[in-house]
Design a protein around this motif. Structure first.
Motif, PDB file in Angstrom:
ATOM      1  N   ARG A  86       0.827  -1.208   0.000  1.00 27.28           N
ATOM      2  CA  ARG A  86       0.000   0.000   0.000  1.00 27.28           C
ATOM      3  C   ARG A  86       0.864   1.262   0.000  1.00 27.28           C
ATOM      4  NH1 ARG A  86      -4.016   0.341   4.628  1.00 27.28           N
ATOM      5  NH2 ARG A  86      -2.339  -0.650   5.769  1.00 27.28           N
ATOM      6  N   GLY A  87       1.964   1.229   0.740  1.00 27.65           N
ATOM      7  CA  GLY A  87       2.873   2.371   0.747  1.00 27.65           C
ATOM      8  C   GLY A  87       3.464   2.632  -0.623  1.00 27.65           C
ATOM      9  N   ILE A  88       3.833   1.555  -1.329  1.00 29.90           N
ATOM     10  CA  ILE A  88       4.358   1.703  -2.683  1.00 29.90           C
ATOM     11  C   ILE A  88       3.298   2.307  -3.599  1.00 29.90           C
ATOM     12  CG2 ILE A  88       5.113   0.407  -4.722  1.00 29.90           C
ATOM     13  CD1 ILE A  88       6.558  -1.505  -2.823  1.00 29.90           C
ATOM     14  N   MET A  89       2.049   1.871  -3.426  1.00 27.80           N
ATOM     15  CA  MET A  89       0.956   2.413  -4.241  1.00 27.80           C
ATOM     16  C   MET A  89       0.786   3.904  -4.000  1.00 27.80           C
ATOM     17  SD  MET A  89      -0.591   0.409  -6.327  1.00 27.80           S
ATOM     18  CE  MET A  89      -2.092   1.372  -6.504  1.00 27.80           C
ATOM     19  N   PHE A  90       0.742   4.318  -2.743  1.00 25.85           N
ATOM     20  CA  PHE A  90       0.583   5.737  -2.428  1.00 25.85           C
ATOM     21  C   PHE A  90       1.746   6.554  -2.979  1.00 25.85           C
ATOM     22  CE2 PHE A  90      -2.389   4.398   1.045  1.00 25.85           C
ATOM     23  CZ  PHE A  90      -3.461   5.212   0.666  1.00 25.85           C
ATOM     24  N   THR A  91       2.950   6.015  -2.852  1.00 23.17           N
ATOM     25  CA  THR A  91       4.127   6.721  -3.365  1.00 23.17           C
ATOM     26  C   THR A  91       4.052   6.887  -4.869  1.00 23.17           C
ATOM     27  OG1 THR A  91       5.490   5.870  -1.547  1.00 23.17           O
ATOM     28  CG2 THR A  91       6.647   6.678  -3.497  1.00 23.17           C
ATOM     29  N   ARG A  92       3.625   5.822  -5.566  1.00 22.78           N
ATOM     30  CA  ARG A  92       3.510   5.903  -7.023  1.00 22.78           C
ATOM     31  C   ARG A  92       2.462   6.930  -7.445  1.00 22.78           C
ATOM     32  NH1 ARG A  92       5.695   2.172 -10.568  1.00 22.78           N
ATOM     33  NH2 ARG A  92       4.920   3.693 -12.074  1.00 22.78           N
ATOM     34  N   VAL A  93       1.349   6.971  -6.733  1.00 19.90           N
ATOM     35  CA  VAL A  93       0.296   7.934  -7.076  1.00 19.90           C
ATOM     36  C   VAL A  93       0.797   9.365  -6.898  1.00 19.90           C
ATOM     37  CG1 VAL A  93      -1.947   8.848  -6.374  1.00 19.90           C
ATOM     38  CG2 VAL A  93      -1.633   6.383  -6.614  1.00 19.90           C
ATOM     39  N   ILE A  94       1.463   9.624  -5.777  1.00 23.36           N
ATOM     40  CA  ILE A  94       1.957  10.979  -5.505  1.00 23.36           C
ATOM     41  C   ILE A  94       3.007  11.395  -6.526  1.00 23.36           C
ATOM     42  CG2 ILE A  94       3.232  12.401  -3.850  1.00 23.36           C
ATOM     43  CD1 ILE A  94       1.868  10.744  -1.628  1.00 23.36           C
ATOM     44  N   THR A  95       3.976  10.520  -6.768  1.00 18.06           N
ATOM     45  CA  THR A  95       5.044  10.877  -7.708  1.00 18.06           C
ATOM     46  C   THR A  95       4.528  10.957  -9.141  1.00 18.06           C
ATOM     47  OG1 THR A  95       5.697   8.524  -7.840  1.00 18.06           O
ATOM     48  CG2 THR A  95       6.891   9.925  -6.280  1.00 18.06           C
TER      49      THR A  95
END
Length: 301
Positions: free
Chosen positions: A255-264
């Motif tokens: 989930r953290g990777i997903m949030f990071t990808r969305v933000i970046t």
């Protein structure tokens, strides 16, 4: 289902098998060890909740962008400047990734959709089973599916469906590659940080998931094959508990990777929009990144 399997084992296998095959001591020792480890795993799984939220994004700054710099990237504004210089575009691209990537591709192509092909041809070739058997699905050949007749429809499919769960991210990577090759741009330092961060935590996630699956399979096998052994049942129960903790850790990191990808992706998309709207003289904008002095000294040594 598990109870049925146990009944079949009791009916088919001898008593020595169902009672643990004389391995009750080993099962008991394993159960005791897991009983000590499991509270630690469960506490750790609960403690890293921030890694499964947008708060995971700042972790990318724990990684060095070397040798990439803002000057070598060639972009008009760096990714870190985007939230200040283009806040509305940045938020819009983050809120609805598919719609944002549909708009971004059109901008990257200069509004000329006659240039559009499925993934712009970057994913052409065999995929899935076709890698082993050429006649099996799926082999992609951009430009052969009638994209020119209805490019906007195919672009919608590309950003919403064709790449599966990661459709929008695949579409973004294609758009960024098109712009990068067209204008001779290089990697933004924040992009380099993100790639290193996702690679690091993604590797941890995969190992945690694999450990969870191993514990889960062990738990099932032990509990089904030795239904009359108290030690085996306890060992299987503790192994299942460990499996749940490992999978919970892996899911949190995912989930953290997903949030990071969305933000970046939102920031990089707004950066690209600014780049597209900036006049360009036709010359390559980026330059080769220079390795830090420490790396240069190591190479000479």
């Amino acid at each position: 289902m598990a109870d049925m399997a146990k009944e079949i084992v009791r009916a088919v296998c001898p008593d020595c098998w169902t009672e643990g095959c004389g391995l009750n001591g080993i099962f008991g020792t394993c159960a005791d060890g897991l009983e000590v480890v499991n509270p630690i795993l469960e506490s750790f799984a609960g403690a890293i909740w921030c890694l499964g939220s947008p708060l995971a994004f700042p972790f990318i700054f724990c990684f060095s962008p070397d040798p990439h710099t803002y000057e070598s990237s060639g972009y008009e504004i760096s990714a870190l400047q985007v939230p200040v210089r283009r806040p509305i575009s940045c938020c819009a691209y983050m809120i609805c990734l598919p719609c944002g990537q549909w708009h971004l591709r059109r901008q990257v192509l200069g509004g000329d959709m006659t240039k559009y092909k499925l993934w712009q041809g970057y994913h052409d070739g065999p995929h899935c089973c076709a890698r082993q058997c050429p006649s099996a699905p799926i082999t992609i050949e951009a430009g052969t599916y009638g994209e020119q007749d209805c490019p906007d429809f195919f672009l919608c499919l590309e950003v919403w469906i064709l790449g599966g769960f990661w459709s929008s991210c695949c579409a973004f990577e294609v758009s960024r590659r098109v712009l990068r090759e067209e204008r001779g741009l290089n990697t933004d330092p924040t992009e380099a940080r993100q790639d290193k961060c996702i690679g690091f935590f993604g590797n941890i996630m995969h190992h945690c998931f694999q450990a969870g699956m191993c514990c889960c399979l062990t738990s099932c096998c032990v509990m089904i094959c030795a239904p009359d052994s108290e030690e085996a049942q306890e060992c299987g129960g503790e192994a299942g508990r460990a499996a749940r903790s490992c999978c919970r850790i892996a899911h949190t990191i995912w989930r953290g990777i997903m949030f990071t990808r969305v933000i970046t992706t939102g920031c990089f998309s707004a950066q690209m929009l600014h780049e597209v709207n900036t006049p360009w003289d036709g010359r390559p904008k980026g330059r080769d990144p220079v390795a830090p002095k420490s790396m240069q000294m190591q190479d000479r040594g």
